[in-house]
Design a protein around this motif. Structure first.
Motif, mmCIF file in Angstrom:
data_model
loop_
_atom_site.group_PDB
_atom_site.id
_atom_site.type_symbol
_atom_site.label_atom_id
_atom_site.label_comp_id
_atom_site.label_asym_id
_atom_site.label_seq_id
_atom_site.Cartn_x
_atom_site.Cartn_y
_atom_site.Cartn_z
ATOM 1 N N VAL A 1 -4.823 7.360 -3.733
ATOM 2 C CA VAL A 1 -4.273 8.640 -4.209
ATOM 3 C C VAL A 1 -3.348 9.245 -3.154
ATOM 4 O O VAL A 1 -2.237 9.692 -3.457
ATOM 5 C CB VAL A 1 -5.408 9.617 -4.559
ATOM 6 C CG1 VAL A 1 -4.849 11.013 -4.820
ATOM 7 C CG2 VAL A 1 -6.176 9.129 -5.782
ATOM 8 N N THR B 1 -0.228 7.234 -2.862
ATOM 9 C CA THR B 1 0.607 7.404 -4.057
ATOM 10 C C THR B 1 1.405 8.694 -3.963
ATOM 11 O O THR B 1 2.614 8.733 -4.256
ATOM 12 C CB THR B 1 -0.260 7.420 -5.317
ATOM 13 O OG1 THR B 1 -0.947 6.168 -5.436
ATOM 14 C CG2 THR B 1 0.601 7.635 -6.554
ATOM 15 N N ILE B 2 0.724 9.771 -3.538
ATOM 16 C CA ILE B 2 1.404 11.059 -3.398
ATOM 17 C C ILE B 2 2.534 10.965 -2.382
ATOM 18 O O ILE B 2 3.676 11.382 -2.639
ATOM 19 C CB ILE B 2 0.394 12.156 -2.996
ATOM 20 C CG1 ILE B 2 -0.580 12.427 -4.147
ATOM 21 C CG2 ILE B 2 1.120 13.438 -2.609
ATOM 22 C CD1 ILE B 2 -1.691 13.392 -3.796
ATOM 23 N N LEU C 1 6.249 13.700 -11.152
ATOM 24 C CA LEU C 1 4.879 13.235 -10.894
ATOM 25 C C LEU C 1 4.451 13.600 -9.476
ATOM 26 O O LEU C 1 3.289 13.975 -9.247
ATOM 27 C CB LEU C 1 4.803 11.720 -11.104
ATOM 28 C CG LEU C 1 3.410 11.093 -11.015
ATOM 29 C CD1 LEU C 1 2.475 11.702 -12.061
ATOM 30 C CD2 LEU C 1 3.499 9.579 -11.212
ATOM 31 N N SER D 1 1.210 15.965 -8.761
ATOM 32 C CA SER D 1 0.096 15.404 -7.985
ATOM 33 C C SER D 1 -0.166 16.227 -6.734
ATOM 34 O O SER D 1 -1.323 16.462 -6.364
ATOM 35 C CB SER D 1 0.394 13.949 -7.626
ATOM 36 O OG SER D 1 1.595 13.837 -6.886
ATOM 37 N N CYS D 2 0.887 16.709 -6.076
ATOM 38 C CA CYS D 2 0.703 17.541 -4.879
ATOM 39 C C CYS D 2 0.006 18.855 -5.233
ATOM 40 O O CYS D 2 -0.938 19.276 -4.549
ATOM 41 C CB CYS D 2 2.056 17.834 -4.218
ATOM 42 S SG CYS D 2 2.791 16.437 -3.353
ATOM 43 N N MET E 1 -3.748 18.226 -6.202
ATOM 44 C CA MET E 1 -4.597 17.916 -5.052
ATOM 45 C C MET E 1 -4.774 19.124 -4.141
ATOM 46 O O MET E 1 -5.816 19.283 -3.505
ATOM 47 C CB MET E 1 -4.005 16.747 -4.261
ATOM 48 C CG MET E 1 -4.099 15.408 -4.974
ATOM 49 S SD MET E 1 -5.745 15.058 -5.686
ATOM 50 C CE MET E 1 -6.790 15.185 -4.233
#
Length: 892
Positions: A78, A81-82, A461, A465-466, A469
Motif C-alpha cells: 500500500v 503503491t501510494i 488515484l 489513496s493519500c 490513508m
C-alpha cells in the motif's frame, strides 16, 4: 518587431522555467553555479538513505511483530503503491521544463499558483522538520540501546554509561541536531560527497544482516524494560533461525503494547511508523537546485531508489518473520544487533542511516524554506531565510530549520511523532498528484512531459489513496493539517500575491468555460431566464466611475463589458495601441471592484467602433443585449479620480503596488487616462453620431439606456455600507414625450419595469422603495384611466413586482403639446414634463424614464438631444431606457 527577438520566457504555461540562453559573462556564472550533482549522487543516494533511515534497522521488527508478515507486506505494498503514484506525477512535472531550487514546493507552486503552492510548500517544510526530529530521536534511541545504562542496575558499567530518561533524551537529541546543523552550514555538496560513503556503510551493514540470518545459530535472550514506578519487566525471546513454525506464528497480526510509548498498537499506528520509510522519495527532488539536469536526474534516480528499497524491505520482512519469534520482534526494536555476526556492523549502519536521514531532511527543509522566502509569499517572517552564503548555501534557512527541529525532539519518542510526520507527507504527496492532475485536465499545449507513464487516472488515484490513508492513520491529525492548509490558503489569498509563474486555475477555468459556452445554445433562450447583458461605452473613466459602479448593480449576474473606442487607423500605425491599454483598464476594474470584462477597439469613428463592439463582444450565448451610454450634453464632466480616496492616496502601497497590480501602480494608472474634457475642448462625438449610435443599436435589436447625472449618485463604491433602505426608485413607464404613442404594456414599458425590478434586487438597492407613476388625464370626463390603473395593478401582481403606484394628473402638461402627432415636439412641452418630474421625483435616488425612438432624419439629431436634455434637466441620476426585447413572463 522588437518582441520577436526576445529570449525564451522564464515562466511557461505550466509555470516551469525555461532558461534563456544568452551571451555575456557566462564564465563568472559558471564558477558560481551551484549545480554540481548528477543522478546517482544527487538523487539516488539521498533518496535511498532517506527511505532506509530508522525503519530499516530499528522498526522492521516493530512492524512485523505487531502486524504480522501478511499485514506487514500489505502495508509495504500500500505504501509503495501510494508513493509510486506520486512518483509518476513527480516525473511528469519534473520532465516538463527546467526546475529551480525548492524541489516539491517549486513543482507545486509553479503548477497551482502562489496560494496553493505556498501553503503546501510550508506544510511540506513542516513535514521535513518533523521528520528530521524523528530521525534524531531514532538515532538517540539506537545510541541508548548500546550505551545507555542498564535498566536492571542503578550502577553504570562497561560501555553502558549514558544515563537514561526524558530530559537526557532531549539533551542527546540536541547534541545530534547541533552536529547536523554544523554539517548543513558547510553546504549540501559536503553532505552529498559523504552520503555515498554513508550508503556504502549502510549497504555493508545490510549485507551483514542478510548473512547473519544464515550464519548465526539459534539463541535465547532475556529482555528487560523499566516500566511505571521503576518496575522492571522481563521477557524471554528467541532467535530460531529459519523455521517453518516461526514463519507460521508470525503470519497473522498480534497488536500489543508498545514499550516505548506505553500505548496499544493498531494497524493505523503501525502503518504510520512504517510509512516513514517511504517519505524520502522527494529527497532528490528537494536537491533540484544542486542538480546538473534535474529534469533527467529526478525521474531516473527516484524510480531506481524506490525499486531498490522495495526489494530490500520485502526480503527483510520475509526473513525476519521466518527466523525471529514475536516476543523478540515486539520487545526489542534493536534486535538486529543481537543476532548479527558482528553487532558493530548494525550499530554503525543505524548511526549512519539515521544521521544521514536527519541531515537530508534538514537540508531539504532549508531549501524549501529558502525557496518560499525568495518568492516573498509570507512577507517579513520568512524574509531572512532568503539570505545565502557566498557559495549559495541558505544558512539562515538552515538555522530556521534547526530551531524548529529542536522543538520537535521534546516529543521524546520516535513513535510519538511518526503519525504527524506521515500525515504531513501524505498531504504533500496528494498536492503533487493534484498539481499533475490539474495540468493534465487543463490540456495546455505546453504541458508535454518527456515522461509519459502517467495519466489523470493515476493522479486521481494517488490523491484519493493519500487522503484515505491520512484519515486511517489519525483522523485528528489529518483534520488539523487540512484546517491548517486552508488557513494558509486564506492567508495567501488575502495577501493576494501575484506572480509571473502562470496560474493553473486560469487554464482550468478556460477549459471549463469553453466547454460550457459550447453548451450555452442561443436557440434555447427563454424569456423567463432573461437577464441584462450590458455593454457600457466609456469615453473616459475619470468622469464615468459612478455610472460604471451603478451598472454593476444593474447587471443581475449577467455579462458586463466596459467598451472603449480609440480613434485611429491601424494602417497608419506601427502596432496596435489598444493591446497595451488592457492592463490599465483591468487594473481600473480591480480598483473599482466591479465584475466586468473589458473590450477595446481601434476605429476611425466612435460610431463605427461601437458597431464593432456590439457585434463581436462576447462569445456564443454570452453577448450583450443592452447598450448603455452616457448622456450627451454640454456640461463639464467631474473628475472622479480626484474625489475617491482609492485614486487620490498615492502613498498607499506605493512600494509594492507594482507587485500586486501586474505592473500598473497608482501613478501610472492616473497618468494613463487623460484629464476630463473642458468646456472649450473639442468634442470627439457629434450629436448626429451620438444619435446614430442609438439608432444602430436599435436596428441590431439591442436595448438602449442613456445615463445622466450619475456623478451625483453616492454609496456605490465597493466599501459602501448602503443597503438602500433610505433610497427610492421612481419609474415613469409612459412615453412622456409622446403620450399617445402607446400604453403602459408595450415592450419598452415592460422592459423599463424589469430593469427597475432588477436594480431593486441588487445588494445595495434591495431595501429601496420602488414607486411607479401613472400619468392620467382626469379632466376629460373619461374614467377609463381608473380601469387602466386596476389593469396595471393586476399586471404588477402577475409580474411579482412590489411597488407603490402613484397617480399623476397631467392635463395641464398635455395641453401644451403641439397638435401634430408625428412631428418633433418643441422644448416648451419637454420643459413642462420636466417640471412635473421635478415636482414628483426630486427626492428619488434614481429615476427610470421612457426613451423615445430617435428620429429617422439625421438633421433632427440635435433637436432630439435638446428634447432629452430639457426632459431630464436638473433631475438627478436618471436612466432613459428604450427596450426592444420581451423580458417579462407570468407563467412558471
Amino acid at each position: 518587431m522588437s518582441n520577436e527577438h526576445t529570449p525564451l520566457i522564464s515562466s511557461g504555461m505550466c509555470g516551469l522555467s525555461i532558461a534563456a540562453v544568452t551571451c555575456g559573462a557566462d564564465a563568472d556564472a559558471a564558477t558560481k553555479d551551484p549545480r554540481k550533482l548528477n543522478t546517482f549522487f544527487g538523487v539516488m543516494v539521498p533518496t535511498v538513505l532517506s527511505m532506509f533511515s530508522i525503519v530499516l534497522f530499528l522498526r522492521t521488527g516493530f512492524v512485523v511483530g505487531h502486524a504480522g508478515l501478511l499485514q506487514g507486506l500489505v502495508m509495504v505494498v500500500v505504501a509503495y503503491t501510494i508513493i509510486s503514484l506520486t512518483i509518476l506525477s513527480i516525473c511528469a512535472i519534473s520532465t516538463n521544463g527546467a526546475i529551480q531550487g525548492g524541489g516539491a514546493y517549486y513543482m507545486i507552486s509553479r503548477s497551482l499558483g502562489p496560494e496553493f503552492g505556498g501553503s503546501i510548500g510550508l506544510m511540506f517544510f513542516l513535514a521535513k522538520v518533523f521528520a528530521c526530529g524523528e530521525y534524531v530521536l531514532g538515532l538517540v534511541e539506537a545510541v541508548l540501546d548500546v550505551f545507555g545504562s542498564d535498566p536492571e542496575s542503578s550502577v553504570s558499567g562497561g560501555v553502558r554509561v549514558l544515563p537514561q530518561g526524558y530530559w537526557y533524551t532531549v539533551l542527546y537529541s540536541s547534541v545530534v541536531l547541533l552536529l547536523c546543523l554544523l554539517v548543513c552550514l558547510v553546504g549540501a555538496h559536503i553532505y552529498s560527497r559523504t552520503a555515498f560513503v554513508i550508503l556504502l556503510v549502510v549497504t555493508v551493514s545490510l549485507l551483514s544482516v542478510f548473512v547473519s540470518f544464515v550464519a548465526v545459530r539459534p539463541q535465547v535472550f532475556v529482555i528487560a524494560h523499566r516500566g511505571p514506578g521503576n518496575q522492571t519487566s522481563r521477557y524471554n525471546a528467541s532467535y530460531t533461525g529459519f523455521s517453518g513454525a516461526t514463519l507460521r506464528s508470525n503470519l497473522g497480526s498480534g497488536y500489543s503494547l508498545d514499550y516505548s510509548t506505553g500505548s496499544v498498537m493498531s494497524f493505523a499506528t503501525v502503518f504510520a511508523v512504517m510509512f516513514t520509510s517511504c517519505t524520502g522519495i522527494m529527497a532528490g527532488a528537494n536537491m533540484s537546485g544542486e542538480l546538473k539536469t534535474p529534469s533527467v536526474s529526478i525521474p531516473k534516480g527516484t524510480i531506481a531508489a524506490v525499486f531498490y528499497t522495495f526489494i530490500v524491505y520485502v526480503l527483510l520482512f520475509i526473513m525476519v518473520s521466518a527466523t525471529c519469534d514475536r516476543t523478540l520482534l515486539i520487545q526489542d526494536y534493536g534486535f538486529f544487533q543481537k543476532i548479527n555476526i558482528w553487532s558493530l556492523f548494525v550499530t554503525i549502519g543505524i548511526y549512519c542511516a539515521s544521521l544521514s536521514a536527519a541531515m537530508c531532511a534538514m537540508i531539504g527543509a532549508s531549501r524549501i524554506l529558502h525557496a518560499l522566502a525568495l518568492d516573498h509569499l509570507f512577507g517579513l517572517p520568512l524574509a531572512p531565510a532568503a539570505v545565502t552564503s557566498s557559495s549559495g548555501n541558505p544558512w539562515v534557512a538552515v538555522l530556521y530549520t534547526w530551531g524548529l527541529a529542536q522543538c520537535v525532539v521534546f516529543a521524546g519518542h520516535l513513535n510519538a511523532v511518526a503519525s504527524l510526520v506521515t500525515v504531513f507527507y501524505l498531504l504533500a504527496y496528494a498536492a503533487v498528484d493534484l498539481a499533475c492532475l490539474a495540468l493534465e485536465w487543463a490540456s495546455a499545449p505546453n504541458f508535454r512531459p518527456t515522461f509519459q507513464l502517467f495519466s489523470w487516472h493515476t493522479c486521481l488515484l494517488g490523491i484519493l489513496s493519500c487522503l484515505v490513508m491520512m484519515f486511517v492513520i489519525n483522523p485528528v491529525y489529518s483534520s488539523g493539517s487540512i484546517v491548517l492548509l486552508l488557513l494558509l490558503l486564506l492567508f495567501l489569498h488575502f495577501r493576494s500575491p501575484t506572480s509571473s509563474w502562470g496560474y493553473i486555475s486560469q487554464a482550468l477555468i478556460f477549459h471549463q468555460v469553453r466547454k460550457y459556452l459550447l453548451m450555452l445554445d442561443v436557440r434555447k433562450d427563454h424569456v423567463k431566464f432573461w437577464r441584462p447583458q450590458v455593454l457600457l461605452m466609456v469615453a473616459n473613466p475619470r468622469s464615468s466611475c459612478q455610472l460604471i459602479l451603478f451598472v454593476n448593480q444593474l447587471k443581475k449576474g449577467g455579462l458586463y463589458v466596459l467598451g472603449h473606442v480609440q480613434l485611429g487607423d491601424l494602417d497608419s500605425l506601427p502596432s496596435d495601441p489598444v493591446q497595451q491599454q488592457y492592463n490599465f483598464w483591468l487594473s481600473l476594474v480591480d480598483k473599482l471592484g466591479v465584475k466586468a470584462f473589458v473590450d477595446l477597439t481601434l476605429s476611425p469613428s466612435v460610431r463605427q467602433g461601437t458597431q464593432h463592439l456590439l457585434r463581436i463582444t462576447g462569445l456564443g450565448g454570452m453577448k450583450p443585449n443592452t447598450l448603455i451610454l452616457g448622456f450627451y450634453d454640454g456640461s463639464t464632466p467631474e473628475d472622479f479620480f480626484l474625489q475617491d480616496r482609492a485614486f487620490c492616496d498615492s502613498s498607499k502601497k506605493q512600494g509594492s503596488e507594482g507587485e500586486y497590480n501586474f505592473g500598473v501602480d497608482l501613478p501610472s494608472l492616473q497618468a494613463h487616462f487623460p484629464p476630463v474634457r473642458h468646456v472649450e475642448s473639442p468634442r470627439w462625438l457629434s450629436p448626429e453620431e451620438y444619435v446614430g449610435i442609438i439608432s444602430d443599436a436599435l436596428k441590431m435589436n439591442k436595448n438602449v439606456c442613456l445615463g445622466r447625472y450619475f456623478f451625483q449618485l453616492e454609496g456605490e463604491g465597493k466599501d459602501s455600507k448602503v443597503d438602500g433602505s433610505e433610497r427610492t426608485i421612481d419609474v415613469w413607464p409612459l412615453n412622456l414625450l409622446q403620450p399617445s404613442s402607446g400604453g403602459y404594456e408595450d415592450v419598452c414599458s415592460l422592459f423599463l419595469l424589469q430593469m427597475a425590478c432588477v436594480l431593486n434586487m441588487s445588494s445595495r438597492w434591495r431595501h429601496a422603495r420602488m414607486r411607479i407613476f401613472l400619468n392620467v388625464q382626469t379632466e376629460s370626463g373619461d374614467q377609463g384611466w381608473v380601469v387602466n390603473e386596476e389593469t396595471f395593478r393586476e399586471l404588477l401582481r402577475k409580474l411579482r413586482i412590489r411597488a407603490s403606484i402613484k397617480i399623476v394628473p397631467w392635463d395641464s402638461v398635455v395641453e401644451r403639446r403641439h397638435a401634430e402627432p408625428t412631428g418633433v415636439r418643441d422644448d416648451g412641452f419637454a420643459s413642462a414634463v420636466n417640471c412635473m418630474l421635478v415636482e414628483h421625483s426630486s427626492q428619488a435616488a434614481v429615476r427610470f424614464l421612457y426613451l423615445p425612438r430617435p428620429p429617422a432624419e439625421r438633421s433632427q439629431s440635435q433637436q432630439y438631444i435638446d428634447q432629452l436634455d430639457a426632459l431630464t434637466s436638473g433631475l438627478g441620476p436618471t436612466l432613459l431606457i428604450h427596450g426592444v426585447t420581451p423580458v417579462t413572463y407570468t407563467d412558471l
